[in-house]
Design a protein around this motif. Structure first.
Motif, PDB file in Angstrom:
ATOM      1  N   VAL A   1       2.904  22.269  26.126  1.00  0.00           N
ATOM      2  CA  VAL A   1       3.646  22.441  27.378  1.00  0.00           C
ATOM      3  C   VAL A   1       5.141  22.456  27.110  1.00  0.00           C
ATOM      4  CG1 VAL A   1       4.060  21.521  29.685  1.00  0.00           C
ATOM      5  CG2 VAL A   1       1.809  21.314  28.680  1.00  0.00           C
ATOM      6  N   GLU A   2       5.587  21.659  26.155  1.00  0.00           N
ATOM      7  CA  GLU A   2       7.023  21.594  25.849  1.00  0.00           C
ATOM      8  C   GLU A   2       7.558  22.907  25.296  1.00  0.00           C
ATOM      9  OE1 GLU A   2       7.222  18.161  23.363  1.00  0.00           O
ATOM     10  OE2 GLU A   2       7.629  16.797  25.053  1.00  0.00           O
ATOM     11  N   GLN A   3       6.669  23.791  24.850  1.00  0.00           N
ATOM     12  CA  GLN A   3       7.098  25.101  24.353  1.00  0.00           C
ATOM     13  C   GLN A   3       7.386  26.083  25.488  1.00  0.00           C
ATOM     14  OE1 GLN A   3       4.338  26.556  21.333  1.00  0.00           O
ATOM     15  NE2 GLN A   3       3.996  24.463  20.624  1.00  0.00           N
ATOM     16  N   LEU A   4       6.955  25.752  26.726  1.00  0.00           N
ATOM     17  CA  LEU A   4       7.213  26.612  27.874  1.00  0.00           C
ATOM     18  C   LEU A   4       8.602  26.321  28.431  1.00  0.00           C
ATOM     19  CD1 LEU A   4       3.763  26.233  29.676  1.00  0.00           C
ATOM     20  CD2 LEU A   4       4.545  28.215  28.366  1.00  0.00           C
ATOM     21  N   PRO A   5       9.324  27.335  28.932  1.00  0.00           N
ATOM     22  CA  PRO A   5      10.659  27.085  29.486  1.00  0.00           C
ATOM     23  C   PRO A   5      10.564  26.167  30.697  1.00  0.00           C
ATOM     24  CG  PRO A   5       9.918  29.316  29.999  1.00  0.00           C
ATOM     25  CD  PRO A   5       8.937  28.755  29.012  1.00  0.00           C
ATOM     26  N   PRO A   6      11.553  25.288  30.897  1.00  0.00           N
ATOM     27  CA  PRO A   6      11.461  24.294  31.959  1.00  0.00           C
ATOM     28  C   PRO A   6      11.907  24.824  33.320  1.00  0.00           C
ATOM     29  CG  PRO A   6      13.447  23.930  30.695  1.00  0.00           C
ATOM     30  CD  PRO A   6      12.728  25.065  30.028  1.00  0.00           C
ATOM     31  N   ILE A   7      11.378  24.201  34.370  1.00  0.00           N
ATOM     32  CA  ILE A   7      11.878  24.385  35.723  1.00  0.00           C
ATOM     33  C   ILE A   7      11.940  22.995  36.340  1.00  0.00           C
ATOM     34  CG2 ILE A   7       9.566  24.820  36.679  1.00  0.00           C
ATOM     35  CD1 ILE A   7      10.917  26.741  38.694  1.00  0.00           C
ATOM     36  N   THR A   8      13.016  22.694  37.033  1.00  0.00           N
ATOM     37  CA  THR A   8      13.202  21.345  37.556  1.00  0.00           C
ATOM     38  C   THR A   8      12.531  21.179  38.915  1.00  0.00           C
ATOM     39  OG1 THR A   8      15.249  21.854  38.740  1.00  0.00           O
ATOM     40  CG2 THR A   8      15.446  21.225  36.411  1.00  0.00           C
ATOM     41  N   LEU A   9      12.395  19.929  39.324  1.00  0.00           N
ATOM     42  CA  LEU A   9      11.806  19.624  40.622  1.00  0.00           C
ATOM     43  C   LEU A   9      12.647  20.216  41.750  1.00  0.00           C
ATOM     44  CD1 LEU A   9       9.302  18.145  41.613  1.00  0.00           C
ATOM     45  CD2 LEU A   9      10.659  16.064  41.808  1.00  0.00           C
ATOM     46  N   ASP A  10      13.978  20.176  41.617  1.00  0.00           N
ATOM     47  CA  ASP A  10      14.849  20.762  42.637  1.00  0.00           C
ATOM     48  C   ASP A  10      14.653  22.270  42.732  1.00  0.00           C
ATOM     49  OD1 ASP A  10      15.957  18.403  43.486  1.00  0.00           O
ATOM     50  OD2 ASP A  10      17.690  18.517  42.139  1.00  0.00           O
ATOM     51  N   GLU A  11      14.506  22.934  41.579  1.00  0.00           N
ATOM     52  CA  GLU A  11      14.261  24.377  41.591  1.00  0.00           C
ATOM     53  C   GLU A  11      12.899  24.695  42.202  1.00  0.00           C
ATOM     54  OE1 GLU A  11      16.544  26.160  37.729  1.00  0.00           O
ATOM     55  OE2 GLU A  11      14.915  24.752  37.338  1.00  0.00           O
ATOM     56  N   MET A  12      11.932  23.806  42.014  1.00  0.00           N
ATOM     57  CA  MET A  12      10.593  24.002  42.572  1.00  0.00           C
ATOM     58  C   MET A  12      10.615  23.993  44.095  1.00  0.00           C
ATOM     59  SD  MET A  12       8.042  24.297  40.345  1.00  0.00           S
ATOM     60  CE  MET A  12       6.622  23.592  41.164  1.00  0.00           C
ATOM     61  N   LYS A  13      11.540  23.249  44.681  1.00  0.00           N
ATOM     62  CA  LYS A  13      11.585  23.123  46.141  1.00  0.00           C
ATOM     63  C   LYS A  13      11.887  24.457  46.821  1.00  0.00           C
ATOM     64  CE  LYS A  13      12.983  18.260  46.066  1.00  0.00           C
ATOM     65  NZ  LYS A  13      14.083  17.287  46.315  1.00  0.00           N
ATOM     66  N   SER A  14      12.491  25.374  46.089  1.00  0.00           N
ATOM     67  CA  SER A  14      12.826  26.677  46.670  1.00  0.00           C
ATOM     68  C   SER A  14      11.639  27.635  46.678  1.00  0.00           C
ATOM     69  CB  SER A  14      13.983  27.315  45.895  1.00  0.00           C
ATOM     70  OG  SER A  14      13.578  27.658  44.576  1.00  0.00           O
TER      71      SER A  14
END
Length: 275
Positions: A30-43
């Motif tokens: 999973v750590e090899q996948l690019p990250p998305i933050t919880l704040d970005e998820m809210k959109s």
């Protein structure tokens, strides 16, 4: 009391896949996948959402995560791509009405639960309802903790408003613990939750059980837009398979409830987990 087959653990099929070893292998993928933050998820709002569940095992999940490279972000909470959750379900202890309505496929039906998002440090009292058209709606309020709901009867006004129940009518039945990975496709038209390391504790029987290498995948997408995960699931022969954590947790920890429609489902899940 029914056969102990329905209460037995989903034991790992080989020694190398201990829960800790499996979790660390999954974490590295999973750590090899690019990250998305919880704040970005809210959109990301899936306005015309369809939900589909699938069941697989840890070995197949590892292959799926490798194939997701180039298609998905992995959500990070406090910079962690794996989020631990715990959920407590409530039901009528005498009749287990919510359990039996789900088992019989009755609609409308509902579930009452308190959930803690451990990495985020927040808890909610949640009411999930499925209507006669098969649509699921969830309403929730933030609460101090699961213990505040269980011991101090927090949120009773909300409970009564949404369900007609009071805390005198229902009680804690099953609690689960699991780890969750959340993926979002690059087009941000679907979310994929992946739950593993499932464990259950039953407050009525005091029994504890685990689901071993079982993995529950839920695809939440915006209508019928093209999905990058569906051809990958087909290639890995990961098939659609409904899974209720409350109902399965009840079945494997309580020898006194009627199994009926869950017998075949448990048999199918064991075949998937141990293949």
């Amino acid at each position: 009391m029914r056969d102990n087959y329905y209460l037995s653990n989903f034991a790992p099929k080989n020694a190398r896949n201990t829960p800790m070893a499996a979790s660390e292998n999954i974490r590295s993928l999973v750590e090899q996948l690019p990250p998305i933050t919880l704040d970005e998820m809210k959109s990301i709002r899936l306005m015309k959402r369809t939900d589909t569940k699938f069941v697989t095992n840890i070995d197949t999940l590892a292959r799926l995560l490798q194939m997701c490279q180039g298609h998905y972000y992995a959500q990070r909470v406090n910079d962690d791509p794996i989020s631990p959750y715990t959920t407590l379900y409530f039901d009528d202890s005498a009749r287990h009405e919510m359990f039996h309505r789900h088992q019989a496929g009755h609609r409308p039906r509902m579930k009452v639960r308190a959930r803690t998002y451990i990495n985020g440090g927040v808890s909610f009292l949640e009411i999930k309802k499925k209507d006669n058209h098969g649509k699921t709606r969830k309403k929730r309020i933030q609460v101090p903790s699961i213990e505040a709901v269980m011991d101090d009867r927090f949120g009773e006004d909300f409970l009564t408003e949404q369900t007609g129940y009071t805390w005198n009518d229902i009680c804690p039945t099953v609690r689960n613990f699991f780890n969750r990975i959340t993926l979002v496709n690059f087009e941000k038209t679907e979310r994929l939750t992946i739950d593993f390391d499932l464990r259950f504790f039953n407050y009525e029987t005091q029994l504890e059980e685990t689901m071993g290498e079982a993995v529950i995948i839920e695809l939440k997408r915006d209508g019928r837009v093209p999905s990058p995960i569906l051809p990958l699931l087909r290639e890995l022969r990961i098939h659609q398979n409904g899974f209720s954590k409350y109902c399965i947790g009840t079945v494997i920890t309580n020898p006194h409830v009627r199994v009926n429609n869950f017998k075949m489902k448990l048999h199918d899940i064991r075949k998937i987990v141990n293949k």
